[in-house]
Write an enzyme that holds these catalytic residues in place. Structure first.
Site, PDB file in Angstrom:
ATOM      1  N   ILE A 175       7.072 -34.173  45.936  1.00 46.55           N
ATOM      2  CA  ILE A 175       6.235 -33.744  44.811  1.00 46.55           C
ATOM      3  C   ILE A 175       5.586 -32.390  45.076  1.00 46.55           C
ATOM      4  O   ILE A 175       4.891 -31.848  44.209  1.00 46.55           O
ATOM      5  CB  ILE A 175       5.145 -34.787  44.488  1.00 46.55           C
ATOM      6  CG1 ILE A 175       4.257 -35.043  45.713  1.00 46.55           C
ATOM      7  CG2 ILE A 175       5.762 -36.075  43.990  1.00 46.55           C
ATOM      8  CD1 ILE A 175       3.090 -35.984  45.432  1.00 46.55           C
ATOM      9  N   GLY A 176       5.826 -31.838  46.252  1.00 49.30           N
ATOM     10  CA  GLY A 176       5.250 -30.531  46.556  1.00 49.30           C
ATOM     11  C   GLY A 176       5.766 -30.001  47.868  1.00 49.30           C
ATOM     12  O   GLY A 176       6.303 -30.740  48.702  1.00 49.30           O
ATOM     13  N   ARG A 177       5.629 -28.696  48.036  1.00 44.65           N
ATOM     14  CA  ARG A 177       6.054 -28.058  49.283  1.00 44.65           C
ATOM     15  C   ARG A 177       5.210 -26.820  49.521  1.00 44.65           C
ATOM     16  O   ARG A 177       4.896 -26.077  48.596  1.00 44.65           O
ATOM     17  CB  ARG A 177       7.529 -27.670  49.228  1.00 44.65           C
ATOM     18  CG  ARG A 177       8.065 -27.155  50.555  1.00 44.65           C
ATOM     19  CD  ARG A 177       9.499 -26.665  50.418  1.00 44.65           C
ATOM     20  NE  ARG A 177      10.083 -26.344  51.710  1.00 44.65           N
ATOM     21  CZ  ARG A 177       9.858 -25.239  52.402  1.00 44.65           C
ATOM     22  NH1 ARG A 177       9.031 -24.337  51.908  1.00 44.65           N
ATOM     23  NH2 ARG A 177      10.441 -25.025  53.575  1.00 44.65           N
ATOM     24  N   GLY A 178       4.834 -26.610  50.773  1.00 44.79           N
ATOM     25  CA  GLY A 178       4.063 -25.427  51.137  1.00 44.79           C
ATOM     26  C   GLY A 178       4.457 -24.961  52.518  1.00 44.79           C
ATOM     27  O   GLY A 178       5.427 -25.462  53.107  1.00 44.79           O
ATOM     28  N   PHE A 217       2.953 -25.538  55.117  1.00 44.40           N
ATOM     29  CA  PHE A 217       2.622 -26.614  56.059  1.00 44.40           C
ATOM     30  C   PHE A 217       3.740 -27.635  56.161  1.00 44.40           C
ATOM     31  O   PHE A 217       3.943 -28.270  57.180  1.00 44.40           O
ATOM     32  CB  PHE A 217       1.349 -27.321  55.598  1.00 44.40           C
ATOM     33  CG  PHE A 217       1.444 -27.838  54.184  1.00 44.40           C
ATOM     34  CD1 PHE A 217       2.053 -29.043  53.905  1.00 44.40           C
ATOM     35  CD2 PHE A 217       0.942 -27.097  53.138  1.00 44.40           C
ATOM     36  CE1 PHE A 217       2.160 -29.509  52.613  1.00 44.40           C
ATOM     37  CE2 PHE A 217       1.035 -27.556  51.836  1.00 44.40           C
ATOM     38  CZ  PHE A 217       1.655 -28.762  51.566  1.00 44.40           C
ATOM     39  N   GLY A 218       4.500 -27.849  55.068  1.00 44.75           N
ATOM     40  CA  GLY A 218       5.521 -28.884  55.039  1.00 44.75           C
ATOM     41  C   GLY A 218       5.712 -29.437  53.635  1.00 44.75           C
ATOM     42  O   GLY A 218       5.420 -28.767  52.641  1.00 44.75           O
ATOM     43  N   VAL A 241       5.243 -32.561  50.617  1.00 42.69           N
ATOM     44  CA  VAL A 241       4.359 -33.614  50.124  1.00 42.69           C
ATOM     45  C   VAL A 241       5.222 -34.616  49.354  1.00 42.69           C
ATOM     46  O   VAL A 241       6.006 -34.233  48.488  1.00 42.69           O
ATOM     47  CB  VAL A 241       3.262 -33.051  49.195  1.00 42.69           C
ATOM     48  CG1 VAL A 241       2.369 -34.187  48.697  1.00 42.69           C
ATOM     49  CG2 VAL A 241       2.429 -32.005  49.918  1.00 42.69           C
ATOM     50  N   ASP A 300      -9.070 -21.180  51.951  1.00 41.28           N
ATOM     51  CA  ASP A 300      -7.770 -21.036  51.296  1.00 41.28           C
ATOM     52  C   ASP A 300      -7.846 -21.498  49.844  1.00 41.28           C
ATOM     53  O   ASP A 300      -7.001 -22.272  49.370  1.00 41.28           O
ATOM     54  CB  ASP A 300      -6.702 -21.834  52.056  1.00 41.28           C
ATOM     55  CG  ASP A 300      -5.286 -21.374  51.734  1.00 41.28           C
ATOM     56  OD1 ASP A 300      -5.123 -20.227  51.263  1.00 41.28           O
ATOM     57  OD2 ASP A 300      -4.345 -22.149  51.947  1.00 41.28           O
TER      58      ASP A 300
END
Length: 438
Positions: free
Chosen positions: A155-158, A160-161, A163, A275
């Protein structure tokens, strides 16, 4: 001693010398006739010959035997002592090499095992420390894997890795953030985030459900917000399905400001998010906003401290220029970043964009002079003719002050919240008046 084995042996006067030379040689079988190679005529060499006519170290012909007779075949026994020494040397070399390789492997395995044990010991120590932070739950990797159905739905990506969407046995939906960075720096950031999340609680901050901290696994579990991020609604797929009107944008801004105000003024010790950006403001199904992602957050170690000196971290386009140049992080650094978010809500564009003229690449540098001049032409086209001018003026004014280059000229987040509430109230009144007129 000389052993002559055969049926016939003839010895001439000219051969007596040969006989003497062949003392302690074993000449086997048949008549001994013919020349021997000179290479055999040396002291200490044992010679055994098969019986061939006319045996001699000279080319003299023998009686009744042609001088062209072939050289008899000889057997030269290998020096057993030398062979034995070679075998011993080879055996010692192989054994020594194997022993060295085994020792080397043992040393490396010992170092690796010791490091693994130290990591596991550190993780266990960290887990015990985390348990004292009153965190909701410590999940095993098996539980996380089951909740996310083997990490099926992203459901998400950044940076950091990833989600993932998950569902706990209780039926509660969660967001599972699996971190990429497993270095010591990443572990420190992970522990920092767990500590912060365990200490804070506010309706406008994403609630923390628990974590998983095992070797090579750093996983955070949050409440699941089905509305996605503010960035999704401004620029992503959600923006095409449902556009945010001005009152909705102001409501999101007010909610996010409440969350930041709690971090700056309501928590002990005070916390700087570091952030703040649209992708870190999440929305639930009712469009209530919550601030998320505390991986870069910093706490004030002293209650009366004015700043925290630290390396520069954050996101391009949102980064406080004064923090960037001085390495001094303050609450006003969050205010600057939030000011950029307000400009995004007003203008409907990202902080850095290559679309349009070079003058409009940087949102702050482009929007600030226009809004100061009251040029509302740069407001998001979707909002045209749907907002109260005074509400927009107040929001634009506070946004401009937030992104002042000099931190001392920026308002506190509490003042920002007050101004946004006023703008929100004016917009509600405008909509009510418009509905009454219609």
């Amino acid at each position: 001693s000389l052993f002559l084995q055969g049926t016939i042996f003839t010895l001439h006067l000219s051969q007596r010398r040969i006989f003497l030379l062949l003392v302690r040689r074993n000449l086997e079988n048949n008549n001994l006739v013919g020349p021997l190679p000179q290479s055999l005529n040396r002291t200490g060499l044992e010679v055994r010959t098969t019986g061939n006519p006319c045996l001699s170290f000279t080319s003299l012909s023998c009686n009744n035997v042609s001088s062209t007779i072939d050289t008899p075949q000889v057997t030269i026994p290998i020096n057993k002592k030398h062979k034995k020494q070679n075998n011993i040397a080879i055996l010692l070399g192989v054994s020594g090499g194997a022993l060295f390789a085994t020792t080397l492997i043992f040393v490396f395995m010992s170092i690796y095992t010791r490091r693994q044990r130290n990591k596991e010991r550190d993780i266990t120590r960290a887990q015990l420390k985390m348990q004292n932070w009153n965190t909701s739950k410590i999940f095993s990797h098996k539980e996380i894997k089951s909740a996310t159905k083997n990490f099926r739905e992203v459901i998400g990506r950044g940076s950091f890795g990833y989600v993932y969407h998950g569902k706990l046995p209780s039926g509660k939906h969660v967001a599972v953030k699996v971190r990429f960075d497993r270095t010591q720096l990443g572990a420190d950031s992970f522990i920092n985030e767990v500590q912060l999340l365990s200490q804070i609680s506010h309706q406008n901050l994403v609630s923390f459900e628990g974590f998983c901290y095992e070797p090579k696994r750093q996983i955070l579990v949050y409440e699941y917000l089905s509305g996605g991020s503010l960035a999704d609604h401004l620029y992503g797929p959600s923006s095409k399905r449902l556009s945010l009107n001005w009152v909705s944008r102001l409501r999101v801004a007010v909610d996010a400001a409440k969350g930041l105000d709690y971090l700056h003024n309501g928590s002990e010790p005070r916390i700087i998010h570091r952030d703040v950006k649209c992708s870190n403001i999440l929305l639930d199904k009712d469009m209530n906003a919550k601030v998320s992602d505390f991986g870069l957050s910093k706490q004030f170690t002293k209650a009366d401290a004015s700043h925290v000196t630290t390396v520069v971290k954050g996101t391009a386009g949102y980064l406080d220029p004064e923090y960037y140049s001085t390495l001094q992080l303050t609450e006003k650094s969050d205010v600057y970043s939030f000011g950029v978010v307000l400009l995004e809500l007003i203008c409907g564009r990202e902080p850095l964009s290559h679309i349009g003229s070079p003058d409009s690449f940087n949102l702050v540098l482009w929007a600030r002079p226009n809004l100061q001049a009251g040029a509302f032409e740069i407001v998001d086209e979707i909002l045209k003719d749907t907002f109260d001018p005074e509400s927009m003026r107040i929001a634009a004014s506070i946004a401009i002050r937030c992104v002042e280059r000099d931190a001392s000229g920026r308002p506190s987040i509490a003042e920002v919240l007050t101004q946004l509430k006023e703008a929100y109230s004016l917009q509600l009144s405008y909509l009510a008046a418009s509905a009454h007129t219609d």
